[in-house]
Design a protein around this motif. Structure first.
Motif, mmCIF file in Angstrom:
data_model
loop_
_atom_site.group_PDB
_atom_site.id
_atom_site.type_symbol
_atom_site.label_atom_id
_atom_site.label_comp_id
_atom_site.label_asym_id
_atom_site.label_seq_id
_atom_site.Cartn_x
_atom_site.Cartn_y
_atom_site.Cartn_z
ATOM 1 N N GLU A 79 -113.939 -69.828 -21.427
ATOM 2 C CA GLU A 79 -112.445 -69.482 -21.699
ATOM 3 C C GLU A 79 -111.571 -70.328 -20.867
ATOM 4 O OE1 GLU A 79 -111.536 -65.784 -22.546
ATOM 5 O OE2 GLU A 79 -112.551 -65.682 -24.608
ATOM 6 N N SER B 29 -112.432 -72.697 -18.743
ATOM 7 C CA SER B 29 -112.428 -74.182 -18.668
ATOM 8 C C SER B 29 -111.637 -74.791 -20.040
ATOM 9 C CB SER B 29 -114.073 -74.543 -18.840
ATOM 10 O OG SER B 29 -114.567 -74.288 -17.771
ATOM 11 N N ARG B 30 -111.565 -73.854 -21.059
ATOM 12 C CA ARG B 30 -111.123 -74.309 -22.401
ATOM 13 C C ARG B 30 -109.389 -74.249 -21.971
ATOM 14 N NH1 ARG B 30 -111.105 -70.123 -27.024
ATOM 15 N NH2 ARG B 30 -109.841 -69.028 -25.337
ATOM 16 N N ASP B 31 -109.132 -73.315 -21.637
ATOM 17 C CA ASP B 31 -107.569 -72.842 -21.390
ATOM 18 C C ASP B 31 -106.842 -73.536 -20.189
ATOM 19 O OD1 ASP B 31 -107.934 -71.550 -23.657
ATOM 20 O OD2 ASP B 31 -108.021 -69.606 -22.695
ATOM 21 N N TYR C 187 -117.448 -78.488 -18.518
ATOM 22 C CA TYR C 187 -116.675 -78.786 -19.865
ATOM 23 C C TYR C 187 -115.309 -79.015 -19.526
ATOM 24 C CZ TYR C 187 -120.717 -77.499 -22.589
ATOM 25 O OH TYR C 187 -122.064 -77.489 -22.927
ATOM 26 N N ALA D 75 -114.646 -83.075 -19.399
ATOM 27 C CA ALA D 75 -114.195 -82.996 -20.645
ATOM 28 C C ALA D 75 -114.193 -84.362 -21.317
ATOM 29 C CB ALA D 75 -112.800 -82.612 -20.890
ATOM 30 N N THR E 178 -114.145 -81.275 -28.270
ATOM 31 C CA THR E 178 -113.905 -80.501 -26.918
ATOM 32 C C THR E 178 -113.868 -78.871 -27.056
ATOM 33 O OG1 THR E 178 -111.605 -80.382 -27.157
ATOM 34 C CG2 THR E 178 -112.426 -82.399 -26.232
ATOM 35 N N LEU E 179 -113.795 -78.309 -26.064
ATOM 36 C CA LEU E 179 -113.781 -76.766 -26.231
ATOM 37 C C LEU E 179 -112.824 -76.178 -27.235
ATOM 38 C CD1 LEU E 179 -114.844 -75.342 -22.765
ATOM 39 C CD2 LEU E 179 -116.315 -75.728 -24.888
ATOM 40 N N GLN E 180 -111.688 -77.289 -27.109
ATOM 41 C CA GLN E 180 -110.576 -76.683 -28.515
ATOM 42 C C GLN E 180 -111.041 -76.549 -29.675
ATOM 43 O OE1 GLN E 180 -107.591 -75.891 -26.880
ATOM 44 N NE2 GLN E 180 -108.375 -76.510 -24.819
ATOM 45 N N GLU F 229 -112.838 -74.598 -32.286
ATOM 46 C CA GLU F 229 -113.368 -73.364 -32.292
ATOM 47 C C GLU F 229 -114.739 -73.189 -32.681
ATOM 48 O OE1 GLU F 229 -112.489 -68.900 -34.473
ATOM 49 O OE2 GLU F 229 -111.063 -70.750 -34.746
ATOM 50 N N PHE G 297 -116.880 -74.379 -29.383
ATOM 51 C CA PHE G 297 -116.710 -73.351 -28.332
ATOM 52 C C PHE G 297 -117.485 -72.284 -28.608
ATOM 53 C CE2 PHE G 297 -114.971 -69.227 -26.692
ATOM 54 C CZ PHE G 297 -114.567 -69.763 -25.379
#
Length: 212
Positions: free
Chosen positions: A103, A105-107, A173, A177, A187-189, A191, A194
């Motif tokens: 999370e 890494s995603r945010d 990630y 990216a 990408t992790l964006q 859902e 992720f």
């Protein structure tokens, strides 16, 4: 102190916090792209919507601002690890730690990339933090993992190696990216991606440390 004075003080405090937050956000965006030496205070001030003089009131030099950004990154980055407790079920705790790190890494991909850049340069402005508060936290959490291993709740695993593996896998990630997106198309964006990533990383790491 009168209620009016308290309200005025509260408003000033909120305004100061908002201004410092805008400065740190602008600085992170620029430092993560151009590094310390490629970023000017003028550009940071412009990005924050304030004057350079006003910026220097809060952060007296570019180096001081850079260290403030890095310390904020450390707070974000280490928050999931601080939640590690000895009374938790080990595999569940490690699985949750992996999810929280992904999370982050995603945010906060810019924060992760800037931290990576600082490490690649030998951490010249962050070494005191790394050898002080960070090491103390890692010592505390590796002791918890060692306790789980000793009690037979985890397979024989080196605690530092486990933490380093989780860091490397989850931060990939964010730090890479562009490569992740080029290869996978997402990408992790995304859902679904992720969720698959969390499940896959959890499974690969947890199956390696499960008691046999």
């Amino acid at each position: 102190m009168s209620s009016g004075a308290k309200k005025a003080g509260s408003k000033r405090g909120a305004a100061t916090a908002a201004k410092k937050g805008a400065i740190l956000d602008a600085a992170l965006a620029l430092f993560s792209q151009f590094g310390l030496h490629g970023t000017s205070l003028e550009r940071v001030a412009e990005g924050a919507g304030i004057s350079k003089t006003n910026l220097l009131y809060y952060y007296p030099s570019k180096e001081a601002l850079y260290v403030a950004v890095l310390k904020q990154i450390l707070d974000i980055w280490l928050a999931p690890l601080k939640a590690f407790r000895s009374d938790l079920q080990p595999l569940a705790a490690i699985g949750e730690y992996i999810r929280l790190k992904l999370e982050v890494s995603r945010d906060y991909p810019q924060a992760s990339r800037l931290f990576c850049l600082e490490m690649l340069q030998g951490a010249p402005l962050l070494m005191a933090e790394l050898t002080g508060d960070l090491k103390a936290l890692i010592d505390e959490k590796t002791a918890i993992i060692d306790g789980w291993v000793t009690r037979g709740q985890l397979g024989p695993v080196d605690a530092h190696a486990l933490i380093f593996m989780i860091w490397a896998t989850t931060q990939h990630y964010a730090d890479f990216a562009t490569q992740v997106e080029a290869v996978s198309g997402v990408t992790l964006q995304d859902e679904a991606f992720f969720s698959r990533t969390v499940a896959n990383v959890q499974r690969m790491i947890i199956e390696g440390i499960r008691v046999r």
